[in-house]
Design a protein around this motif. Structure first.
Motif, PDB file in Angstrom:
ATOM      1  N   LEU A  36       0.807  -1.217   0.000  1.00 46.45           N
ATOM      2  CA  LEU A  36       0.000   0.000   0.000  1.00 46.45           C
ATOM      3  C   LEU A  36       0.845   1.274   0.000  1.00 46.45           C
ATOM      4  O   LEU A  36       0.323   2.364  -0.260  1.00 46.45           O
ATOM      5  N   LEU A  37       2.126   1.170   0.311  1.00 44.84           N
ATOM      6  CA  LEU A  37       2.984   2.354   0.297  1.00 44.84           C
ATOM      7  C   LEU A  37       3.314   2.797  -1.127  1.00 44.84           C
ATOM      8  O   LEU A  37       3.759   3.921  -1.344  1.00 44.84           O
ATOM      9  N   SER A  38       3.085   1.897  -2.095  1.00 47.24           N
ATOM     10  CA  SER A  38       3.328   2.233  -3.505  1.00 47.24           C
ATOM     11  C   SER A  38       2.051   2.781  -4.133  1.00 47.24           C
ATOM     12  O   SER A  38       0.946   2.517  -3.670  1.00 47.24           O
ATOM     13  N   ASP A  39       2.201   3.519  -5.212  1.00 43.45           N
ATOM     14  CA  ASP A  39       1.052   4.064  -5.932  1.00 43.45           C
ATOM     15  C   ASP A  39       0.230   2.943  -6.551  1.00 43.45           C
ATOM     16  O   ASP A  39       0.767   1.917  -6.994  1.00 43.45           O
ATOM     17  N   ASP A  40      -1.089   3.152  -6.601  1.00 45.51           N
ATOM     18  CA  ASP A  40      -1.986   2.211  -7.258  1.00 45.51           C
ATOM     19  C   ASP A  40      -1.915   2.469  -8.769  1.00 45.51           C
ATOM     20  O   ASP A  40      -2.318   3.529  -9.247  1.00 45.51           O
ATOM     21  N   PRO A  41      -1.401   1.495  -9.542  1.00 40.40           N
ATOM     22  CA  PRO A  41      -1.231   1.744 -10.987  1.00 40.40           C
ATOM     23  C   PRO A  41      -2.557   1.908 -11.732  1.00 40.40           C
ATOM     24  O   PRO A  41      -2.589   2.442 -12.834  1.00 40.40           O
ATOM     25  N   SER A  42      -3.659   1.447 -11.148  1.00 38.91           N
ATOM     26  CA  SER A  42      -4.947   1.530 -11.828  1.00 38.91           C
ATOM     27  C   SER A  42      -5.688   2.834 -11.553  1.00 38.91           C
ATOM     28  O   SER A  42      -6.745   3.084 -12.115  1.00 38.91           O
ATOM     29  N   SER A  43      -5.130   3.665 -10.672  1.00 38.66           N
ATOM     30  CA  SER A  43      -5.817   4.904 -10.290  1.00 38.66           C
ATOM     31  C   SER A  43      -5.101   6.115 -10.871  1.00 38.66           C
ATOM     32  O   SER A  43      -3.873   6.212 -10.826  1.00 38.66           O
ATOM     33  N   GLU A  44      -5.894   7.033 -11.434  1.00 38.68           N
ATOM     34  CA  GLU A  44      -5.309   8.245 -12.004  1.00 38.68           C
ATOM     35  C   GLU A  44      -4.827   9.197 -10.913  1.00 38.68           C
ATOM     36  O   GLU A  44      -3.854   9.920 -11.085  1.00 38.68           O
ATOM     37  N   GLN A  45      -5.543   9.215  -9.785  1.00 34.01           N
ATOM     38  CA  GLN A  45      -5.155  10.086  -8.675  1.00 34.01           C
ATOM     39  C   GLN A  45      -4.818   9.239  -7.460  1.00 34.01           C
ATOM     40  O   GLN A  45      -5.510   8.265  -7.158  1.00 34.01           O
ATOM     41  N   ARG A  46      -3.771   9.628  -6.764  1.00 38.35           N
ATOM     42  CA  ARG A  46      -3.320   8.840  -5.630  1.00 38.35           C
ATOM     43  C   ARG A  46      -4.248   9.002  -4.431  1.00 38.35           C
ATOM     44  O   ARG A  46      -4.577  10.117  -4.032  1.00 38.35           O
ATOM     45  N   ASP A  47      -4.685   7.881  -3.893  1.00 33.65           N
ATOM     46  CA  ASP A  47      -5.511   7.879  -2.686  1.00 33.65           C
ATOM     47  C   ASP A  47      -4.574   7.659  -1.495  1.00 33.65           C
ATOM     48  O   ASP A  47      -3.945   6.611  -1.368  1.00 33.65           O
ATOM     49  N   LEU A  48      -4.486   8.667  -0.634  1.00 39.68           N
ATOM     50  CA  LEU A  48      -3.543   8.599   0.483  1.00 39.68           C
ATOM     51  C   LEU A  48      -4.087   7.860   1.697  1.00 39.68           C
ATOM     52  O   LEU A  48      -3.323   7.549   2.612  1.00 39.68           O
ATOM     53  N   LEU A  49      -5.389   7.555   1.720  1.00 39.44           N
ATOM     54  CA  LEU A  49      -5.941   6.867   2.884  1.00 39.44           C
ATOM     55  C   LEU A  49      -5.319   5.482   3.088  1.00 39.44           C
ATOM     56  O   LEU A  49      -4.922   5.151   4.217  1.00 39.44           O
ATOM     57  N   PRO A  50      -5.201   4.649   2.042  1.00 38.43           N
ATOM     58  CA  PRO A  50      -4.536   3.352   2.245  1.00 38.43           C
ATOM     59  C   PRO A  50      -3.099   3.507   2.732  1.00 38.43           C
ATOM     60  O   PRO A  50      -2.635   2.717   3.556  1.00 38.43           O
ATOM     61  N   VAL A  51      -2.392   4.517   2.212  1.00 35.59           N
ATOM     62  CA  VAL A  51      -1.007   4.752   2.642  1.00 35.59           C
ATOM     63  C   VAL A  51      -0.973   5.084   4.132  1.00 35.59           C
ATOM     64  O   VAL A  51      -0.181   4.514   4.897  1.00 35.59           O
ATOM     65  N   PHE A  52      -1.846   5.991   4.540  1.00 35.16           N
ATOM     66  CA  PHE A  52      -1.888   6.410   5.937  1.00 35.16           C
ATOM     67  C   PHE A  52      -2.219   5.242   6.861  1.00 35.16           C
ATOM     68  O   PHE A  52      -1.528   5.024   7.872  1.00 35.16           O
ATOM     69  N   GLU A  53      -3.245   4.479   6.516  1.00 37.05           N
ATOM     70  CA  GLU A  53      -3.651   3.378   7.398  1.00 37.05           C
ATOM     71  C   GLU A  53      -2.624   2.252   7.394  1.00 37.05           C
ATOM     72  O   GLU A  53      -2.432   1.566   8.406  1.00 37.05           O
ATOM     73  N   SER A  54      -1.936   2.063   6.282  1.00 34.13           N
ATOM     74  CA  SER A  54      -0.857   1.078   6.252  1.00 34.13           C
ATOM     75  C   SER A  54       0.292   1.495   7.171  1.00 34.13           C
ATOM     76  O   SER A  54       0.856   0.676   7.903  1.00 34.13           O
ATOM     77  N   LEU A  55       0.643   2.786   7.148  1.00 36.28           N
ATOM     78  CA  LEU A  55       1.702   3.287   8.030  1.00 36.28           C
ATOM     79  C   LEU A  55       1.342   3.089   9.499  1.00 36.28           C
ATOM     80  O   LEU A  55       2.183   2.689  10.315  1.00 36.28           O
ATOM     81  N   LEU A  56       0.073   3.333   9.848  1.00 35.51           N
ATOM     82  CA  LEU A  56      -0.359   3.128  11.232  1.00 35.51           C
ATOM     83  C   LEU A  56      -0.255   1.662  11.626  1.00 35.51           C
ATOM     84  O   LEU A  56       0.171   1.335  12.747  1.00 35.51           O
ATOM     85  N   ALA A  57      -0.660   0.773  10.716  1.00 35.35           N
ATOM     86  CA  ALA A  57      -0.581  -0.663  11.018  1.00 35.35           C
ATOM     87  C   ALA A  57       0.868  -1.115  11.148  1.00 35.35           C
ATOM     88  O   ALA A  57       1.211  -1.904  12.047  1.00 35.35           O
TER      89      ALA A  57
END
Length: 719
Positions: A504-525
């Motif tokens: 989740l720390l990497s960009d989602d290749p299928s999304s045009e805009q980066r969603d930071l929520l998965p990144v944030f929650e992954s960092l917390l976990a």
């Protein structure tokens, strides 16, 4: 086909189907194929033998159609041995009156043949379909409709052409409205319509020509016995199930499913007023009530679940279903009892996905694009979002699904289901995990094990499924103690959760805009896992430190904060310390960034940076890196004067570590702390602090500074 079989079987006694398979083992590929076709043409054989022959024929055709598996033995392409009569024989096994096993094997054989034969196979198929429909007997209708229903998913374009041939769909209404009718013809026709709804032109044709009689089926009232005329006699009663104007329950249920599919997709704008599609009179809510009632009846359960899978796409139906506790319990029970990889399993999971799915969060740019599309579609206004699909309503529906005991059932199904059904399971768990209050219970009920299994099963190219799985895992791991989930008597290794989270720390290749929520929650976990021991910390450092370092410079303050908190925990291992204190230029640059973050506007970021420095300054190389920075010591002393007790504690620990460093590093540290006004800073810290622990550390550091200052003053007098 008599001559080839005469070459091998010299006996005048006809061979049984089973002996055909046994005696053809040493024959050529052509002869094997001919014998199998001869066996399939035999009447009265057991279903088990039919399935074996169909399976063997499927394998021969499949192997022969691929360069990798084709036999090197010189032979004629096997599909060329299958003439029109043979095709008719194979298609005959798709008849709805055959057993489910036979139909399943025949479907695979038909698929293998059509793939191998190309246009020739399509020609034979078309001839078969048109000839049966032209004959017009109930038996022929049943077979034609059954074949169309089975092959639609295999060759949808070909079957759609047959379905849309002139006059065919329009003729179904008069057939269904005959005074004397066949239950099996009705069922075969509805099964065909049910599958044909997957094709947009076919669905529009069904809506145009069939909606009225489908409505009649769904809303009909069974006639009284005395209304039947004893003098009338049916014609075309070939299938033995002819009855006067009544419909069986299974037919009514299937008609309701087709109506639901027609209603869930809006009709295309009509271009001709004469052909305008009439609106349905039976609402989706009424249909969903029918499906709910059917769910508890085992014979109607499959139709009920399939209908609900479509009906539950509408928000008002979602609300009605989720507020019915008895229905949800019946649905979960049906899912628990459904065999793995069955239509019932997939349908029940689809209903749960519809009930629990949140609307995607849209950025400002995406909202503007959505508005422009609405205007482009001639809408007067883009329209307000459906309030029944807002987060509050979805959250309540997720709670209702969870309260019925869905998670243990999903865990069980995840172990044996297909990849497609596993994707639905993960989607449901992901939605429910949004509620932080449920995460601990989800973990207790096996959700973490489910997600780790799913992540290992999804292919690498299934990026969306893997990211959804990892995100659901991150949410649960934020809110639970890792020591309760991993290690001890639990067979799950803690390291198994790290790789999904790092994805989740990497960009989602299928999304045009980066969603930071998965990144944030992954960092917390990850931060939570890193609070355990080095078995968790070291893999994070080895596999993802460049990504973590990059996120440290994020423009989003929440991402920066979460990254610093993770780094703070990673500083508990020598591998983490080395990243900031190995004396290299990159390490020095990282130290510079970490020091700068102690001056951040965000309190939590300052606190985490101070914690990381408190650990780092226990190492003399780290102290040296701080001393090399012009503002390094000054930033540590600023922390000592903070209003927060936590920050002052971190500051004085750093200062004490600096002046306690061994040899020349410690001497240099002592000098710089004194020069930067360390004594006054520590005195101010003493005045503000109430914590015994902070007071003790501050007193120790101040005492050491004053003693050094005194010793330095005495030395000056001597000089």
């Amino acid at each position: 086909m008599g001559s080839p079989s005469e070459k091998i079987f010299d006996s005048s006694v006809p061979a049984s189907p089973s002996s055909v398979l046994e005696q053809s083992q040493n024959a050529s590929l052509e002869d094997k194929t001919v014998f199998l076709l001869a066996g399939l043409m035999e009447a009265g054989q057991e279903d088990e033998n039919t399935c074996k022959e169909l399976s063997t024929l499927t394998k021969l055709l499949s192997d022969d159609s691929s360069d990798e598996t084709r036999s090197p033995e010189p032979h004629q392409p096997l599909y060329q041995l299958i003439d029109a009569d043979s095709v008719e024989t194979i298609l005959g096994y798709l008849d709805m009156r055959q057993s489910a096993n036979v139909r399943g094997y025949a479907t695979l054989t038909t698929s293998a043949y059509l793939k191998a034969s190309g246009d020739k196979g399509v020609e034979y198929l078309s001839q078969f379909f048109y000839s049966r429909v032209r004959k017009g007997t109930y038996d022929d209708f049943i077979l034609a409709f059954s074949v169309a229903a089975c092959i639609f998913p295999i060759v949808p374009d070909v079957t759609a052409t047959l379905f849309l041939s002139e006059g065919f769909v329009g003729s179904l209404g008069p057939l269904m409205r005959r005074k004397w009718k066949s239950k099996k013809v009705e069922q075969a026709a509805l099964e065909m319509l049910n599958v044909a709804c997957m094709n947009t032109p076919c669905r529009e044709a069904i809506k145009k020509y069939c909606s009225e009689w489908l409505e009649d089926m769904v809303t009909y009232v069974p006639p009284k016995v005395e209304e039947f005329s004893a003098t009338e006699s049916p014609r075309n009663a070939e299938d033995g199930s002819i009855q006067q104007r009544t419909h069986s329950a299974s037919v009514v249920n299937l008609a309701a499913v087709v109506l639901a599919k027609l209603q869930v997709v809006p009709a295309a704008p009509a271009t001709n007023t004469e052909d305008r599609i009439q609106p349905a009179t039976t609402s989706m809510e009424e249909l969903s009530d029918m499906f709910k009632g059917m769910l508890s009846t085992e014979t109607s359960r499959q139709s009920s679940i399939e209908g609900l899978a479509y009906a539950s796409l509408q928000s008002n139906v979602k609300e009605k279903l989720s507020s019915d506790k008895a229905f949800l319990e019946d649905l979960i029970k049906a899912l628990a009892e459904a065999p793995p990889r069955s239509p019932a399993t997939y349908g029940a999971l689809s209903v749960l996905v519809n009930l629990t799915s949140y609307m995607p969060a849209l950025s400002e740019e995406q909202r503007r694009i959505s508005q422009l599309k609405a205007y482009a579609n001639a809408s007067k206004s883009p329209g307000a979002p459906d309030p029944l699909n807002d987060d509050d309503h979805v959250s309540k529906r997720c709670q209702a699904v969870f309260d019925t005991g869905a998670i243990p059932v999903l865990v069980t199904h995840s172990q044996h289901g297909s990849v497609a059904s596993l994707g639905l399971v993960v989607s449901i768990v992901f939605s429910i995990s949004k509620n932080s209050k449920l995460r601990g219970q989800m973990a207790q009920q096996g959700a973490v094990k489910l997600l780790l299994h799913a992540y290992s099963v999804f292919p690498t190219e299934s990026v969306a499924a893997r990211r959804t799985t990892a995100h659901a895992l991150a949410r649960i791991l934020i809110s639970t103690n890792p020591l309760h989930l991993f290690g001890g008597s639990n067979p799950l290794p803690l390291t198994s959760a790290i790789r999904p989270l790092l994805l989740l720390l990497s960009d989602d290749p299928s999304s045009e805009q980066r969603d930071l929520l998965p990144v944030f929650e992954s960092l917390l976990a990850l931060t939570n896992l890193a609070s355990t021991d080095d078995t968790a910390r070291n893999p994070m450092i080895r596999n993802s430190f460049p990504q973590i370092e990059e996120l440290l410079l994020s423009n989003n303050k929440m991402i920066t904060r979460a990254t610093v908190e993770l780094i703070c925990n990673l500083m508990q291992t020598p591998e983490g310390i080395a990243k900031f204190a190995d004396g290299s230029k990159p390490a020095s640059q990282r130290m510079h960034i970490l020091l700068a973050l102690t001056d951040s506007e965000d309190f939590e970021t300052r606190r985490a940076a101070g914690g990381a420095l408190a650990s780092l300054t226990e190492w003399d190389t780290a102290v040296n890196a701080i001393l090399e920075r012009d503002r390094g010591v000054g930033l540590l002393l600023v922390m000592c004067k903070e209003e927060s007790e936590e920050l002052r504690h971190r500051g004085v620990v750093c200062v004490l570590n600096v002046i306690n460093a061994p040899a020349k590093v410690g001497e240099w540290g002592m000098k710089k702390v004194r020069e930067e006004g360390g004594v006054d800073s520590l005195k101010e810290c003493l005045k503000k602090s109430r914590s015994q622990e902070v007071l003790e550390v501050t007193v120790e550091a101040l005492k050491k500074l004053l003693e050094d200052e005194k010793a330095g003053g005495g030395q000056k007098l001597i000089e």
